[in-house]
Design an enzyme around this catalytic site. Structure first.
Site, PDB file in Angstrom:
ATOM      1  N   ASP A 330      55.993 127.344  70.514  1.00 36.01           N
ATOM      2  CA  ASP A 330      57.502 127.733  71.265  1.00 36.01           C
ATOM      3  C   ASP A 330      58.460 128.140  70.383  1.00 36.01           C
ATOM      4  O   ASP A 330      58.688 127.746  69.298  1.00 36.01           O
ATOM      5  CB  ASP A 330      57.949 126.257  71.901  1.00 36.01           C
ATOM      6  CG  ASP A 330      59.064 126.559  72.624  1.00 36.01           C
ATOM      7  OD1 ASP A 330      59.066 127.363  73.685  1.00 36.01           O
ATOM      8  OD2 ASP A 330      59.980 125.934  72.600  1.00 36.01           O
ATOM      9  N   GLU A 367      55.153 132.554  70.104  1.00 38.23           N
ATOM     10  CA  GLU A 367      56.208 133.063  71.286  1.00 38.23           C
ATOM     11  C   GLU A 367      57.265 133.808  70.314  1.00 38.23           C
ATOM     12  O   GLU A 367      58.061 132.857  69.621  1.00 38.23           O
ATOM     13  CB  GLU A 367      56.756 131.876  72.036  1.00 38.23           C
ATOM     14  CG  GLU A 367      57.844 132.399  73.062  1.00 38.23           C
ATOM     15  CD  GLU A 367      58.578 131.367  73.740  1.00 38.23           C
ATOM     16  OE1 GLU A 367      58.940 131.522  74.845  1.00 38.23           O
ATOM     17  OE2 GLU A 367      59.062 130.326  73.197  1.00 38.23           O
TER      18      GLU A 367
END
Length: 690
Positions: A330, A367
């Site tokens: 993330d 990401e």
């Protein structure tokens, strides 16, 4: 009891063996803090995490590691840290607090709400089950929430629904294997807590992007029996899930959140890092103001070797002791921020994750952005990472939705042509360097955040009132289109157009070069009723419904067929980018034709009026037999006649799939080069060339 990051660690490594490890005298604890003046450890009585039975002090070495041993620090015991240190704007020491060891393998909570670390046994019988080790070019990722996937599944026993055990139940595994996906990518399963703001609103952080511990599975996803059995039973249930999925040939990828912690901004709760050494672990100015590149209140400072080591040791633990196959990071741009908080693709942590021998063969997915300055870094990560390709997502949505909507409003002329779609279809070589190849692109059209695929074709606007923020949260740039109605409708023409659009989106996704990711439920048209930011809803809004109408069963069958076609045709999944004039093993030779069957001209690539292409792709065999396919893409709401291209070595084309028709039984499957073929509005056709 397992040691913390013991394998492959040199004795001279100053940050070796952080956490608890077994010794002949009981247990040794090692914790890093540069600025603490003293650390005392409380060991709690039996199964009562509130009563401290004994204490012992740690001593600091020259590297900032505090260590000490106790005969009481044995498997099955709870412990906490009390830390003394200096005052000042960048510090937050308070010796009255009970803090968590950041390396704690298990957690428990007292009746007053405080957290305690737990010394795990760690024993588990894997029964000789090995990781599936699916090649990346064969990988089809299925992004899912542990609870949401099975909470409403009628064939999963009620006591197992919404749990690790429910995900590993035969009914769930049967769905995954029948669909054909090769890996489940689970939204965060690290122990998390809801932010104070949400708690005050009576909401929860359902997605789990607010990690309390980097080493402990979230207890709320375990069965009631495991929760009653304690944190050790929760870990065993998690490992059991992994083992059963591996037995079925399904890999497990974890969505991991290392960029920030659940301690939020200054004034937020204190669980571990802030109380251990706030000045070192979190990015901040000299006056103690946090530098927040995550939008979550705090940002871990990965210039710090101890913070880098925390991530590496966590990854090693999950990859080896829990047999995890891959990680999706993330906001990974934050992990690559070095001096002055600037992103550096050569950052030591980004390199160490790839170079660590204990992580060899583990899939790494970035990401590639965060919310700080210079945070959008798509295409800039090192060789070895796949990256979420938001440019792919946006172009596919625009081509099949917004461009069509614009064409309706502009006398049939869309705003953009075919060229930008073709680049994405072929692996986004304008984004990713030649040496990285098409597998650097993790392709998706939807994800957990944003509209579901069905909502994407059913709504023009978001509907997030239930989130408690006056519909201000969630992006306004959805590139969606309701096809003439907002949300549910009984209009047959609109429903037909929506179903064709979702087939085109899924068809493009699963037939593109790169690694496809399917969001759970999109295979049968799941809806969140227009909510594009449902992070705070743990309810039937976000749980998958397994009650399906006929059209949903048809969509599921289409998705399954597309995954099978991808698997059976190596030309659709090249490993490398080709070089002009060279034969590159594992690459795909690509030839591009317009609707007349002629090689594409510059005008064909760039003209908004040109919305039809033919993509002839031939594999360059390395490990699989030779394969050649023809993909016809037509992006207008009118029929078109195409002339199938003539090409050396191609004697004919066999129709495999047509997005405009569910049943090809009455269609003539065989066609010849040079033949004219009628193609329906907004559709994709896949042929095998022979």
């Amino acid at each position: 009891m397992p040691a913390a990051a013991t394998t492959g660690v040199l004795p001279s490594d100053p940050l070796r063996r952080l956490g608890v490890r077994a010794t002949a005298e009981g247990g040794e604890l090692r914790v890093w803090s540069a600025n603490a003046h003293g650390i005392e450890v409380s060991v709690f009585e039996g199964k009562d995490p509130a009563y401290a039975a004994s204490t012992f002090s740690l001593t600091q070495d020259a590297a900032g590691v505090w260590s000490g041993s106790s005969p009481d620090l044995t498997p099955g015991t709870y412990y906490a840290l009390r830390v003394r240190g200096p005052e000042g704007p960048t510090h937050d020491f308070d010796p009255r607090r009970n803090l968590l060891d950041p390396y704690a393998r298990g957690l428990a909570r007292t009746e007053s709400g405080e957290w305690r670390g737990y010394v795990q046994h760690g024993d588990f019988d894997w029964g000789g089950v090995a990781k599936p080790a699916t090649p990346l070019d064969h990988t089809v990722v299925y992004e899912a929430h542990v609870k949401g996937l099975t909470k409403l599944h009628p064939d999963v026993p009620e006591e197992l629904r919404g749990t690790y055990a429910g995900l590993a139940h035969p009914a769930t595994i049967a769905h995954l294997t029948d669909l054909g996906v090769t890996a489940v990518e689970l939204l965060p399963i690290h122990q998390s807590v809801s932010e104070q703001r949400l708690q005050k609103m009576g909401l929860v952080n359902y997605w789990g992007y607010n990690s309390l511990s980097f080493f402990t599975p979230h207890a709320g996803y375990a069965t009631r029996a495991a929760q009653v059995g304690g944190t050790g039973a929760v870990l065993r249930e998690f490992k059991g899930m992994v083992r059963l999925l591996h037995e079925a040939g399904i890999e497990v990828i974890l969505d991991v959140v290392y960029n920030h912690t659940a301690e939020e901004g200054r004034g937020g709760p204190v669980f571990h890092l802030r109380g251990l050494d706030n000045a070192s672990y979190y990015r901040q100015d000299a006056d103690g103001t946090y530098i927040d590149t995550t939008g979550c209140g705090n940002t871990v400072d990965f210039e710090l070797p101890a913070a880098q080591r925390l991530v590496l040791d966590s990854l090693r633990y999950w990859a080896n002791e829990c047999q995890i196959d891959g990680f999706r990071f993330d906001l990974m741009a934050t992990l690559g921020r070095g001096a002055n908080a600037e992103f550096d693709p050569g950052h030591p942590l980004l390199r160490a994750i790839l170079d660590d021998p204990e992580l060899r063969g583990v899939k790494m997915i970035a990401e590639p952005w965060d919310v700080g300055m210079g945070g959008w870094q798509v295409g800039n990560f090192p060789l070895g990472y796949s990256e979420w390709n938001d440019g792919y997502r946006d172009r596919m949505r625009n081509f099949w939705l917004r461009d069509i909507a614009d064409a309706r409003a502009a006398d049939g002329v869309p705003s953009e042509g075919i060229g930008s779609l073709a680049r994405r279809l072929a692996g986004s070589n304008h984004v990713f360097a030649l040496e990285r190849g098409p597998l650097a692109s993790l392709n998706f059209v939807t994800a957990h955040d944003g509209f579901t695929a069905w909502d994407l074709v059913s709504y023009d606007e978001k509907h997030n009132i239930g989130n408690g923020e006056g519909n201000r949260d969630g992006t306004n740039d959805n590139k969606s289109w309701g096809h003439g109605a907002e949300g549910p409708t009984t209009d047959a023409d609109i429903l037909t157009a929506r179903r064709r659009a979702i087939r085109n989106l899924l068809g493009t996704l699963l037939l593109s070069a790169g690694v496809p990711m399917l969001t759970a439920g999109d295979e049968f048209g799941r809806t969140q009723r227009g909510n594009n930011n449902a992070y705070c809803h743990d309810s039937e809004l976000t749980w998958l419904s397994w009650d399906r109408e006929a059209w949903q069963a048809e969509l599921h069958a289409v998705t399954r067929e597309l995954i099978r076609l991808r698997r059976d045709n190596p030309a659709l999944r090249p490993v490398r980018f080709g070089r002009f004039g060279e034969t590159t093993p594992g690459a795909t030779q690509m030839d591009w034709f317009n609707k007349e069957g002629l090689s594409m001209s510059l005008d064909d690539w760039d003209s908004p009026a040109e919305r039809t292409l033919q993509y002839l792709a031939a594999s360059t065999p390395e490990f699989e037999p030779f394969n050649r396919i023809l993909l016809v893409v037509h992006g207008l709401e009118t029929d078109v006649t195409v002339t199938l291209p003539e090409h050396e070595g191609v004697a004919g084309y066999t129709l495999l799939w047509d997005s405009s028709q569910d049943d090809l039984a009455e269609r003539e499957p065989e066609h010849a080069p040079g033949e004219e073929l009628a193609v329906g509005p907004t559709s994709i056709l896949l042929f095998r060339a022979h």
